[in-house]
Design a protein around this motif. Structure first.
Motif, mmCIF file in Angstrom:
data_model
loop_
_atom_site.group_PDB
_atom_site.id
_atom_site.type_symbol
_atom_site.label_atom_id
_atom_site.label_comp_id
_atom_site.label_asym_id
_atom_site.label_seq_id
_atom_site.Cartn_x
_atom_site.Cartn_y
_atom_site.Cartn_z
ATOM 1 N N GLU A 48 0.746 -1.212 0.183
ATOM 2 C CA GLU A 48 0.131 -0.093 0.076
ATOM 3 C C GLU A 48 0.887 1.395 0.046
ATOM 4 O O GLU A 48 1.989 1.215 0.328
ATOM 5 N N ASP A 50 0.533 5.808 0.927
ATOM 6 C CA ASP A 50 -0.470 6.905 1.315
ATOM 7 C C ASP A 50 -0.354 7.807 0.427
ATOM 8 O O ASP A 50 0.524 8.597 0.142
ATOM 9 N N ASN A 52 -1.415 10.915 0.773
ATOM 10 C CA ASN A 52 -0.859 12.088 1.361
ATOM 11 C C ASN A 52 0.733 12.240 1.037
ATOM 12 O O ASN A 52 1.149 13.138 1.077
ATOM 13 N N ASP A 53 1.505 10.908 1.383
ATOM 14 C CA ASP A 53 2.665 11.133 1.200
ATOM 15 C C ASP A 53 3.161 11.690 -0.211
ATOM 16 O O ASP A 53 4.262 11.992 -0.585
ATOM 17 N N ARG A 98 -5.889 4.092 2.633
ATOM 18 C CA ARG A 98 -4.588 3.887 2.027
ATOM 19 C C ARG A 98 -4.750 3.579 0.485
ATOM 20 O O ARG A 98 -5.752 2.682 0.201
#
Length: 471
Positions: A48, A50, A52-53, A98
C-alpha cells in the motif's frame, strides 16, 4: 529585448518514487528532483501507499527544482503516474484510505469471482476492477463515503488545480472502461457494485485541466495560474517519450516494474508483456542490507562479480508475476547460494534474474526477431544493467537522449496543451532522439545462454510449490 524561452515541468509519480523534471524549449532536462516513496506491507503480498505521502513528497520535489528555475518561467505543467491504483477521496479531495498498489495480490478471490460472472474474462490482480470489488466487500464504508476514485496523477493534479478528471489511458487500464464507446463501462461497474458517478470525467490528455490555485501556489512555490494539463498514465507518457509510434520499434521500460511494447510496420502499438517487479527488487535488497548503499553503489558493487554471479540465480517474482505466466502465487527465489557468495553476487544475480525474465517475455511474444530495443526508465541509467540485458537477450540496446522518457512524454503533452507544439508528431521530431547504443558481448553469450536455460527449467519446476506458500 529577447523574450524568455519557456520551461515545461513534468511530475512523474511512480510506484516507488516521485520525480519532478523541468525541460527547456529544446526538450533537454535542466533541473530534476527525485524522492523515494514510503511503502507499507500490512500482510504478505499486500502493498500500500499513502496518497498524502504522494502529495507531500511531490511538493518537496517541486520546491527543489524551483531553486534552479524561477516559477515565473514555467509555461505549463504535465503530470503522469502509476496505473491501476485508485485513491478514494471525499468531496474536498482528502484520501479516505491507503491506496492498494497494482502489485498488491489480495484480490485473487475477486478475480476468480469476476471470471465466473463474465464468461471467463481474465482479470489479473493488478487491474483496478478486482481491487474495487475487494473494497466493496471488505471496506464498504470507504466506498459509500467516496466522492471519486482517482488515479495517482489525477490526485496530484487535483491538489494543484482543484479539478477532478482523468484521461483515457488511465481509464482504459482499469478493466472498468468500455473501449468501443470510449466511456466507463456500466456493465463492469454495476457488476462490482460501484456507482458510475464515483468515477472521474474522462478528458483528452492534452486538455488544460485547470490552473495552479492560490493555495497550491503557496504550498509548492509555483506561480498561481500556471496551466496544468490532464496528462496521461506512465505507460502512455513513456511511449511518447521514446517515439514508439515509429514503425517496428521495441520499447523496454525499466522502472519499478518492466514492460515491453512493440510497434508494427504501420506504427501501431502492441503490448509485449510486463513484469510484476524490476527495479524495486534492488530497493528490497538494499532494505535487507539496512539501506547501507545508494543504488549506484549497489550496481557498482555488482560489477565486481563475474557474469553468471558464480552460479547464483535470482527469480524476481517478489509480488507474484505477470507475463509470461500470470501467476499471482509466484514467489521470489535465490537459487545456488553457497558460503562463498557475497553481497556483490546477490546484487548482480538480481540484475541478471530480471534480464532472464525480460528474455522470456521477448521470446514468448515473438519479438525475438527484432534486433534493437530502446530502453528507458530510471534503471536504464545503469550502464551495467543495460549491458547485462544486451548480453542475456543478444539484442542491441538503444539509449534515448532523455532516459526519463516518461517525464519527457508528459512534458510533451503539456507543451501541446498550451500550443507550443501544434501536433504530437512535430513535438516528437523536435524532442525525441537516440543518443547511444549498448551492444551484446559475444564473449559471455555461452555463460548467459546456459544460465538462462537453467533459469527456465527451475522456474517451471517451482510453479507447483507456489500455492502452498503463505499468501
Amino acid at each position: 529585448m529577447e523574450r524568455e524561452k519557456p520551461y515545461f515541468m513534468s511530475i512523474d509519480l511512480s510506484t516507488t518514487a516521485c520525480k519532478v523534471l523541468v525541460f527547456n524549449s529544446s526538450g533537454i532536462p535542466v533541473a530534476e528532483s527525485h524522492q523515494d516513496m514510503p511503502l507499507f506491507y500490512p500482510r504478505p503480498t499486500w502493498i500500500e501507499a499513502d496518497a498524502n505521502d504522494w502529495w507531500n513528497i511531490t511538493v518537496k520535489c517541486i520546491r527543489e527544482v524551483l531553486d534552479k528555475i524561477p516559477s515565473s518561467q514555467i509555461a505549463s505543467i504535465g503530470v503522469c503516474g502509476l496505473m491501476h491504483a485508485l485513491v478514494p477521496v471525499d468531496r474536498s479531495g482528502n484520501p479516505l484510505d491507503r491506496v492498494m498498489l497494482w502489485m498488491d495480490q489480495r484480490c485473487k478471490p475477486q478475480c476468480e469471482w469476476i471470471k465466473e460472472k463474465t464468461a471467463d474474462r481474465l482479470i489479473p490482480t493488478y487491474l483496478s476492477a478486482p481491487k474495487l470489488k475487494w473494497l466493496v466487500e471488505n471496506k464498504p464504508d470507504v466506498v459509500v463515503n467516496t466522492y471519486k476514485f482517482m488515479f495517482g496523477k489525477d490526485f496530484i493534479r487535483l491538489k494543484l488545480t482543484g479539478e477532478f478528471a482523468t484521461d483515457e489511458s488511465d481509464a482504459g487500464g482499469s478493466a472498468l472502461f468500455d473501449s468501443k464507446r470510449k466511456c466507463w463501462s456500466d456493465e463492469m461497474l454495476n457488476l462490482i457494485g460501484i456507482p458510475i458517478d464515483k468515477m472521474l470525467p474522462i478528458r483528452n490528455s492534452t486538455d488544460v485541466a485547470g490552473y495552479v490555485t492560490e493555495s497550491s501556489a503557496k504550498e509548492t512555490g509555483l506561480k498561481k495560474g500556471t496551466p496544468v494539463v490532464i496528462g496521461a498514465s506512465d505507460v502512455r507518457s513513456t511511449l511518447i517519450g521514446v517515439n514508439i509510434y515509429a514503425p517496428k520499434r521495441v520499447c523496454l521500460y525499466m522502472g519499478t516494474a518492466a514492460w515491453v511494447a512493440i510497434s508494427d510496420e504501420k506504427g501501431s502499438v502492441n503490448w509485449g508483456g510486463a513484469t510484476a517487479t524490476f527495479g524495486v527488487g534492488l530497493r528490497w535488497c538494499n532494505e535487507l542490507f539496512d539501506n547501507s548503499m545508494t543504488y549506484s553503489q549497489m550496481v557498482e558493487l555488482a560489477g565486481n562479480a563475474s557474469p553468471g554471479s558464480d552460479g547464483l540465480i535470482f527469480f524476481p517474482h517478489l509480488m507474484g508475476e505477470r507475463w509470461p505466466k500470470f501467476n499471482s502465487y509466484a514467489k521470489g527465489t535465490i537459487f545456488g547460494l553457497t558460503l562463498s557468495h557475497r553481497k556483490k553476487h546477490i546484487i548482480r544475480a538480481i540484475l541478471e534474474g530480471n534480464a532472464y525474465l525480460i528474455r522470456q517475455i521477448i521470446e514468448n511474444y515473438g519479438i525475438h526477431r527484432v534486433e534493437n530495443i530502446t530502453a528507458t526508465g530510471g534503471c536504464a541509467k545503469s550502464k551495467l544493467w543495460l549491458q547485462i540485458i544486451a548480453d542475456v537477450t543478444g539484442k542491441t540496446i538503444s539509449v534515448p537522449r532523455v532516459t526519463e522518457a516518461t517525464a519527457l512524454g508528459s512534458a510533451i503533452l503539456s507543451a501541446i496543451g498550451i500550443r507550443f507544439f501544434d501536433s504530437l508528431d512535430n513535438a516528437i521530431k523536435e524532442w525525441v532522439y537516440i543518443q547511444d547504443f549498448c551492444f551484446p558481448n559475444n564473449n559471455v553469450k555461452e555463460i548467459y545462454d546456459k544460465a538462462y536455460r537453467l533459469y527456465c527449467r527451475i522456474d517451471n519446476a517451482l510453479e507447483e510449490f507456489y500455492p502452498e506458500t503463505v499468501n
